[in-house]
Design an enzyme around this catalytic site. Structure first.
Site, mmCIF file in Angstrom:
data_model
loop_
_atom_site.group_PDB
_atom_site.id
_atom_site.type_symbol
_atom_site.label_atom_id
_atom_site.label_comp_id
_atom_site.label_asym_id
_atom_site.label_seq_id
_atom_site.Cartn_x
_atom_site.Cartn_y
_atom_site.Cartn_z
ATOM 1 N N ASP A 123 -2.152 15.196 -11.362
ATOM 2 C CA ASP A 123 -3.437 14.494 -11.219
ATOM 3 C C ASP A 123 -4.502 15.362 -10.560
ATOM 4 O O ASP A 123 -5.611 15.507 -11.071
ATOM 5 C CB ASP A 123 -3.285 13.234 -10.355
ATOM 6 C CG ASP A 123 -2.601 12.096 -11.100
ATOM 7 O OD1 ASP A 123 -2.639 12.099 -12.342
ATOM 8 O OD2 ASP A 123 -2.036 11.217 -10.423
ATOM 9 N N ARG A 135 -2.287 8.955 5.638
ATOM 10 C CA ARG A 135 -3.589 8.946 4.956
ATOM 11 C C ARG A 135 -4.803 9.080 5.877
ATOM 12 O O ARG A 135 -5.718 9.850 5.569
ATOM 13 C CB ARG A 135 -3.731 7.702 4.067
ATOM 14 C CG ARG A 135 -2.795 7.695 2.859
ATOM 15 C CD ARG A 135 -3.019 8.915 1.980
ATOM 16 N NE ARG A 135 -2.290 8.829 0.720
ATOM 17 C CZ ARG A 135 -1.260 9.583 0.392
ATOM 18 N NH1 ARG A 135 -0.802 10.490 1.229
ATOM 19 N NH2 ARG A 135 -0.670 9.450 -0.785
ATOM 20 N N ASP A 162 -3.617 3.439 -0.917
ATOM 21 C CA ASP A 162 -4.069 4.727 -0.404
ATOM 22 C C ASP A 162 -5.574 4.942 -0.570
ATOM 23 O O ASP A 162 -6.224 5.531 0.282
ATOM 24 C CB ASP A 162 -3.285 5.861 -1.069
ATOM 25 C CG ASP A 162 -1.839 5.891 -0.578
ATOM 26 O OD1 ASP A 162 -1.601 5.433 0.551
ATOM 27 O OD2 ASP A 162 -0.970 6.363 -1.325
ATOM 28 N N SER A 168 6.678 8.726 -9.203
ATOM 29 C CA SER A 168 5.506 9.072 -8.399
ATOM 30 C C SER A 168 5.961 9.144 -6.941
ATOM 31 O O SER A 168 6.440 8.165 -6.369
ATOM 32 C CB SER A 168 4.440 7.992 -8.598
ATOM 33 O OG SER A 168 3.542 8.006 -7.533
HETATM 34 N N1 ARG Z 1 3.724 1.534 -0.829
HETATM 35 C C1 ARG Z 1 3.545 2.494 0.207
HETATM 36 C C2 ARG Z 1 2.200 2.310 0.863
HETATM 37 O O1 ARG Z 1 1.365 1.619 0.369
HETATM 38 C C3 ARG Z 1 3.774 3.899 -0.284
HETATM 39 C C4 ARG Z 1 2.687 4.427 -1.162
HETATM 40 C C5 ARG Z 1 3.004 5.777 -1.698
HETATM 41 N N2 ARG Z 1 1.813 6.419 -2.176
HETATM 42 C C6 ARG Z 1 1.737 7.116 -3.305
HETATM 43 N N3 ARG Z 1 0.570 7.595 -3.612
HETATM 44 N N4 ARG Z 1 2.756 7.324 -4.073
HETATM 45 O O2 ARG Z 1 1.961 2.855 1.893
#
Ligand code: ARG
Length: 433
Positions: free
Chosen positions: A44, A125, A154, A206
Site C-alpha cells: 500500500d 499509532r 487507525d 494484513s
Molecule cells: N484491531 C486492532 C486495533 O484496532 C488492530 C489493528 C491492526 N491494524 C492494522 N492496520 N492492521 O487496534
C-alpha cells in the site's frame, strides 16, 4: 427509506474522491506540495509513494518508525523509499520512547480492550503520528499521508493526533479514496516498477506489529466459523508444539513497572523482548478476538501477544496484592476507561493524563516479584512477594484468632452488613420465614 440511505452513502463515498473536503484537515489537491508519508515498505505505502508524486506532482518524504517490529530490515525499507523517488527517507528508532511513554502507562493501567486486546496498535499509532508531525515540520512538508483504510480505527488515531498536534498540517489518506483493490495495486506496482515482496499470488494476512504484540486480519479470519490456520502464527509457537517441560520465570516490579527477569535487571525494551521470546517458545499469548471497532464494525483479529500475556497478569496480581479492596474495586473501572479512551484514538485527551496521575499514584506501591509458570500456551501466576502486600499470613490462616482479627466478632459484622438487604427482602417477600 432505503433510497435515502443509499443516497447518503453515495454522497459520502464520492465526496472524498471528488476532493470535496469532509473534514477541515483534509488537503485539497492544489495545496499539496511536499508530503510526509508514513512508510512501512509494504504494498500500500509503496504504491502510495509513487501515486502521490504522480497525482499531486508533490515531493514525498518517507518516514519509517521502528517500534520493535520483529525481523524488519530497515535498511531495505529505506533504500526502497529512495528508489521509488522519495526526496528523503528517514528511519526512526522509537522503541525506547514507545516503551517508556506508551507501553509503561498501559502496564500501569492493566490495559486490555474487549477482554483480550492489549492495545499494541492503538498505543503505537499516536506515537507514529506524533513523529510524523515532527518530521513533517522539520522537512517543510504541508501534508501527512498514511496508508489506513476508511474502515479501521487507525485512521482515527492518526488523524486525531495530527489534527490535535499540528492544526497547520493537512492529511491525505489515498487508500480511502483511490478504490484500487489488491489486484489493481499489484498491477499499478508492476507498471511503475515497484518491487513486491513475498510473491503476489498468495494474498497475505494484513499484519501490524510492534514490541507489544502482533495482529493478523483478512482471508479466512473474516469467517467467524473458521478455526485459526497454523500459518497465521508467525511469532508464537503452536501450544501443541511447545516444550513438554514448563518454565517458571520471576518478574521483578518497581513502582508498577517490570525491571528484572529472573533476578537480572533490564531496561524495559530488552525486558519485553526477552519475555516475548520466552512466551513465544511456550505458545503463550494467542488471542482470537472479535472486536467492536470505533467506526461501528465488528471485526475478528488474531493476536499474538507473548509479552503482554505474561507481563499484564503479573502486574495486575501484584497491584491487587498491595491495594485495598476499595482501591482494587475502583481501579478496574478506571482501567477500563483508560483502555477504551486509548483504543478509541484519544491519546491526547486530557482525561487520559488525569487517569495516568491516578495510575501513577496507585502504582507507587506496586513493587515486588511475581512468579509466572508457562506451559503449552498458558501463563499462570504461581508465586507473589511484596514488601507492600496488604497481607498477613498469620491473619489469613483458619486456625488462629486474635490480634487484628477476632472470629467472635464476625457474626456481629454479618448482622450489620446484611441489614439493608434483609429488610428489603422482607418488604418484597413478606414477614414469613
Ligand atoms: N484491531 C486492532 C486495533 O484496532 C488492530 C489493528 C491492526 N491494524 C492494522 N492496520 N492492521 O487496534
Amino acid at each position: 427509506m432505503a433510497a435515502v440511505f443509499l443516497d447518503c452513502g453515495a454522497m459520502t463515498e464520492s465526496s472524498e474522491s471528488r476532493n470535496t473536503r469532509t473534514a477541515s484537515y483534509l488537503a485539497e489537491p492544489g495545496e499539496v506540495r511536499r508530503v510526509l508519508l508514513l512508510y512501512s515498505g509494504g504494498l500500500d505505502t509503496s504504491v502510495m509513494l509513487k501515486w502521490i508524486q504522480d497525482e499531486y506532482s508533490a515531493e514525498v518524504v518517507a518516514l519509517t518508525v521502528n517500534l520493535g517490529q520483529p525481523g524488519e530490515d530497515y535498511g531495505v525499507v529505506k533504500d526502497k523509499a529512495t528508489r521509488l523517488g522519495a526526496v528523503a527517507a528517514e528511519v526512526v528508532d522509537a522503541r525506547e520512547e514507545f516503551a517508556r511513554d506508551f507501553i509503561a502507562p498501559a502496564i500501569k493501567a492493566n490495559a486490555i480492550y474487549g477482554l483480550g486486546y492489549p492495545l499494541f496498535t492503538a498505543l503505537g499509532r499516536p506515537l507514529i503520528a506524533k513523529l510524523a508531525v515532527e518530521h513533517a515540520r522539520r522537512h517543510g512538508c504541508d501534508t501527512i499521508a498514511h496508508g489506513c483504510t476508511g474502515k479501521g480505527n487507525d485512521q482515527v488515531r492518526i488523524e486525531a493526533t495530527v489534527a490535535t498536534l499540528a492544526p497547520e498540517l493537512k492529511v491525505i489518506a489515498p487508500v480511502r479514496g483511490w478504490q484500487m483493490g489488491r489486484e489493481e495495486e499489484i498491477a499499478y506496482a508492476r507498471e511503475h516498477g515497484i518491487p513486491i515482496k513475498g510473491g503476489a499470488e498468495q494474498t497475505p494476512y494484513s499484519i501490524d506489529d510492534n514490541l507489544w504484540g502482533r495482529s493478523s486480519e483478512g482471508r479466512w479470519i473474516e469467517e467467524l466459523d473458521h478455526a485459526p490456520e497454523d500459518d497465521v502464527f508467525q511469532l508464537v509457537t503452536r501450544p501443541e508444539d511447545a516444550p513438554d517441560e514448563s518454565e517458571t520465570i520471576a518478574l521483578g516490579f518497581e513502582r508498577g513497572l517490570p525491571v528484572s527477569l529472573n533476578g537480572e535487571r533490564l531496561g524495559l525494551v530488552e525486558l519485553l523482548e526477552r519475555v516475548a521470546e520466552i512466551g513465544c517458545r511456550h505458545g503463550v499469548g494467542i488471542v482470537d478476538h472479535i472486536e467492536d471497532r470505533i467506526v461501528g464494525l465488528k471485526v475478528r483479529d488474531i493476536y499474538e501477544v507473548p509479552a503482554a500475556a505474561i507481563v499484564l497478569p503479573a502486574h495486575a496480581e501484584l497491584e491487587r496484592l498491595v491495594g485495598t479492596i476499595h482501591q482494587n474495586q475502583f481501579k478496574s473501572d478506571v482501567d477500563r476507561q483508560w483502555g477504551y479512551l486509548v483504543y478509541a484514538g484519544l491519546w491526547w485527551e486530557p482525561l487520559r493524563e488525569n487517569l495516568d496521575a491516578y495510575m501513577d499514584a496507585v502504582n507507587e506501591r506496586v513493587t515486588g516479584t511475581i512468579g509466572m509458570k508457562l506451559y503449552k500456551g498458558s501463563a499462570r501466576v504461581v508465586t507473589r512477594e511484596s514488601p507492600n502486600a496488604v497481607y498477613d499470613a498469620q491473619l489469613a490462616t483458619f486456625e488462629t484468632s486474635g490480634g487484628l482479627f477476632s472470629q467472635q466478632a464476625s457474626p456481629g459484622f454479618i448482622e450489620l452488613w446484611s441489614l439493608q438487604s434483609r429488610m428489603a427482602w422482607r418488604l418484597r417477600h413478606g414477614q414469613g420465614d
